[in-house]
Design an enzyme around this catalytic site. Structure first.
Site, PDB file in Angstrom:
ATOM      1  N   LYS A 183       0.843  -1.205   0.000  1.00 35.39           N
ATOM      2  CA  LYS A 183       0.000   0.000   0.000  1.00 35.39           C
ATOM      3  C   LYS A 183       0.875   1.252   0.000  1.00 35.39           C
ATOM      4  O   LYS A 183       2.096   1.157   0.120  1.00 35.39           O
ATOM      5  CB  LYS A 183      -0.955  -0.038   1.190  1.00 35.39           C
ATOM      6  CG  LYS A 183      -0.298  -0.038   2.553  1.00 35.39           C
ATOM      7  CD  LYS A 183      -1.307  -0.463   3.610  1.00 35.39           C
ATOM      8  CE  LYS A 183      -0.664  -0.675   4.948  1.00 35.39           C
ATOM      9  NZ  LYS A 183      -0.783   0.410   5.857  1.00 35.39           N
TER      10      LYS A 183
ATOM     11  N   ARG B 268      -9.213  -0.061  16.408  1.00 35.57           N
ATOM     12  CA  ARG B 268      -9.179   0.825  15.253  1.00 35.57           C
ATOM     13  C   ARG B 268     -10.302   0.393  14.317  1.00 35.57           C
ATOM     14  O   ARG B 268     -11.248   1.115  14.091  1.00 35.57           O
ATOM     15  CB  ARG B 268      -7.794   0.745  14.594  1.00 35.57           C
ATOM     16  CG  ARG B 268      -7.534   1.801  13.562  1.00 35.57           C
ATOM     17  CD  ARG B 268      -6.093   1.802  13.089  1.00 35.57           C
ATOM     18  NE  ARG B 268      -5.705   0.593  12.380  1.00 35.57           N
ATOM     19  CZ  ARG B 268      -4.550   0.444  11.734  1.00 35.57           C
ATOM     20  NH1 ARG B 268      -3.674   1.431  11.719  1.00 35.57           N
ATOM     21  NH2 ARG B 268      -4.253  -0.682  11.110  1.00 35.57           N
TER      22      ARG B 268
ATOM     23  N   TYR C 223      17.291  29.279   7.343  1.00 34.85           N
ATOM     24  CA  TYR C 223      16.156  30.003   7.931  1.00 34.85           C
ATOM     25  C   TYR C 223      16.274  30.057   9.454  1.00 34.85           C
ATOM     26  O   TYR C 223      16.601  29.065  10.093  1.00 34.85           O
ATOM     27  CB  TYR C 223      14.839  29.306   7.569  1.00 34.85           C
ATOM     28  CG  TYR C 223      14.418  29.528   6.136  1.00 34.85           C
ATOM     29  CD1 TYR C 223      14.100  30.803   5.678  1.00 34.85           C
ATOM     30  CD2 TYR C 223      14.327  28.460   5.258  1.00 34.85           C
ATOM     31  CE1 TYR C 223      13.705  31.008   4.359  1.00 34.85           C
ATOM     32  CE2 TYR C 223      13.929  28.647   3.943  1.00 34.85           C
ATOM     33  CZ  TYR C 223      13.622  29.925   3.500  1.00 34.85           C
ATOM     34  OH  TYR C 223      13.230  30.123   2.206  1.00 34.85           O
TER      35      TYR C 223
ATOM     36  N   MET D 111      12.724  23.935   1.882  1.00 31.20           N
ATOM     37  CA  MET D 111      11.875  23.143   0.979  1.00 31.20           C
ATOM     38  C   MET D 111      12.703  22.353  -0.042  1.00 31.20           C
ATOM     39  O   MET D 111      12.419  21.190  -0.324  1.00 31.20           O
ATOM     40  CB  MET D 111      10.892  24.059   0.230  1.00 31.20           C
ATOM     41  CG  MET D 111       9.899  23.293  -0.624  1.00 31.20           C
ATOM     42  SD  MET D 111       8.809  24.350  -1.574  1.00 31.20           S
ATOM     43  CE  MET D 111       7.793  25.056  -0.298  1.00 31.20           C
TER      44      MET D 111
HETATM   45  C1  LIG Z   1      -3.817  -4.287   8.605  1.00 27.15           C
HETATM   46  C2  LIG Z   1      -2.366  -4.165   8.288  1.00 27.15           C
HETATM   47  N1  LIG Z   1      -1.645  -5.264   8.064  1.00 27.15           N
HETATM   48  C3  LIG Z   1      -0.322  -5.216   7.782  1.00 27.15           C
HETATM   49  C4  LIG Z   1       0.339  -4.006   7.719  1.00 27.15           C
HETATM   50  C5  LIG Z   1       1.830  -3.988   7.444  1.00 27.15           C
HETATM   51  O1  LIG Z   1       2.468  -3.493   8.597  1.00 27.15           O
HETATM   52  P1  LIG Z   1       4.066  -3.349   8.656  1.00 27.15           P
HETATM   53  O2  LIG Z   1       4.414  -2.345   7.623  1.00 27.15           O
HETATM   54  O3  LIG Z   1       4.334  -2.867  10.037  1.00 27.15           O
HETATM   55  O4  LIG Z   1       4.608  -4.690   8.368  1.00 27.15           O
HETATM   56  C6  LIG Z   1      -0.361  -2.838   7.949  1.00 27.15           C
HETATM   57  C7  LIG Z   1       0.346  -1.556   7.889  1.00 27.15           C
HETATM   58  O5  LIG Z   1      -0.015  -0.523   8.327  1.00 27.15           O
HETATM   59  C8  LIG Z   1      -1.748  -2.905   8.240  1.00 27.15           C
HETATM   60  O6  LIG Z   1      -2.461  -1.810   8.463  1.00 27.15           O
END
Ligand SMILES: Cc1ncc(COP(=O)(O)O)c(C=O)c1O
Length: 357
Positions: free
Chosen positions: A35, A129, A253, A301
């Site tokens: 992701k 969550r 800065y 920046m």
């Molecule tokens: C539901 C879920 N599974 C797996 C992962 C992977 O986690 P990591 O990058 O700590 O291995 C994440 C990452 O945020 C997650 O939200």
């Protein structure tokens, strides 16, 4: 001529880290978490590089899953945030995406749609969550029962697996085991990267490694290389100016750094507009000509300043590694009061990703 600020991505290191995850997962199979644009490394290139080794990918949302399909890859893709509207369920069925349903609203959408994509259910074991509590899960499974074969698995997520001294992971695992016993047909998934490094941690049928694939640490106590991981991204730039500051002269800065002795100083063409953290303060390491040097003053920046006392011969055009093989991204993150996840996913679009095998 382009500005020489680039993120070099070592796809061999990525594959090496995936193999390490697979070895640590034992009988569990790792779904590669790609992701947030493959944690900033480019989701298309990352998915292609892992396509042979990984049986399954996991992403946050449907757009990311579609980016994997755009590469011509047909693997199952798990949507960790589920679906964001009812229509997404049709796309999931058509494309072979497996949403993780975590709320009764999503279950209502599924029941009112005439489609039956493969789904996972999220169990809330204490992170609070997303997910159904143990007592809600029976009801969800019962509501979905007429749609036989729809539920592939049960998933939960740990809140403290990065901390080996914390008892919460064992408590969450116990809740998960107790609940999942009632559903022997469901495949099970509990662990992100950190869980691969917890001695004795059960990972069941599927693990979900993310950050470890990219060579950074999922733990609070050890760096990626200390865990046997290889850094995948090297953020590099070059010196575009060099000058000697006299005693009392300030830099950048706010004039937040003042020379206490005549100091050779270099300006690097990278800043927070590229994703280098503005909170990285004086003393954050960088690497130039085989030496460690320190950042001085505030990050701008598009630029930052380095104290070049350790490399008196440094000159315009010299390459600088901001993080990579010599300066760990975990270390830079610590100096900036954050974690490598944020730095890697925060490298901006203006930084070209250059891939090597
Ligand atoms: C539901 C879920 N599974 C797996 C992962 C992977 O986690 P990591 O990058 O700590 O291995 C994440 C990452 O945020 C997650 O939200």
């Amino acid at each position: 001529m382009p500005r020489n600020t680039v993120a070099r991505i070592d796809l061999d290191a990525l594959r090496f880290n995936f193999e390490l995850a697979a070895a640590k997962a034992g009988s569990a199979r790792p779904m590669a978490v790609v992701k947030a644009d493959g944690y900033g490394h480019g989701i298309g290139a990352v998915a292609r590089a892992l396509a042979t080794a990984a049986e399954c990918f996991a992403v946050a949302c449907i757009e990311e899953a579609q980016a994997i399909r755009a590469e011509g890859l047909t693997h199952p893709v798990v949507l960790l945030e589920g679906v964001h509207d009812q229509a997404d369920l049709k796309t999931c069925l058509k494309e072979g995406f497996e949403p993780v349903l975590h709320s009764s609203v999503q279950v209502d959408w599924l029941i009112s749609e005439q489609v039956r994509p493969v789904i996972w259910l999220k169990l809330n074991t204490g992170m609070n969550r997303l997910g159904f509590n143990a007592r809600e899960l029976d009801n969800v499974v019962e509501r979905l029962a007429p749609r036989e074969g729809l539920i592939k698995g049960l998933m939960t997520h740990f809140s403290c697996a990065d901390d080996l001294d914390n008892a919460e992971t064992a408590a969450q695992t116990e809740v998960f085991v107790n609940v999942s016993e009632a559903y022997p047909d469901f495949q099970r998934s509990v662990g992100n990267s950190a869980a691969h490094f917890r001695p004795g941690q059960a990972l069941f049928e599927w693990s979900r490694p993310g950050i470890m694939l990219y060579g950074a640490t999922p733990m609070i106590s050890q760096s990626g290389p200390e865990l046997g991981l290889r850094p995948v991204m090297s953020l590099e730039s070059e010196l575009i100016a060099v000058r000697t500051l006299a005693v009392g002269e300030q830099v950048g800065y706010g004039g937040s750094w003042t020379a206490e002795k005549p100091t050779s100083m270099g300006i690097v063409a990278v800043g927070y507009g590229d994703g280098y953290p503005r909170h990285a303060g004086t003393g954050t390491p960088a690497w130039i000509s085989g030496c460690r040097v320190n950042l001085i003053g505030r990050v701008s920046m598009d630029m930052l300043a380095l104290d070049l006392s350790a490399v008196p011969d440094a000159s315009i055009g010299d390459k600088v590694e901001l993080w990579g093989a010599h300066v760990g991204v975990d270390e830079v993150a610590r100096h900036a009061g954050t974690i490598a996840y944020e730095l890697l996913t925060g490298v901006t679009a203006r930084v070209p990703r250059l891939y090597s095998e």
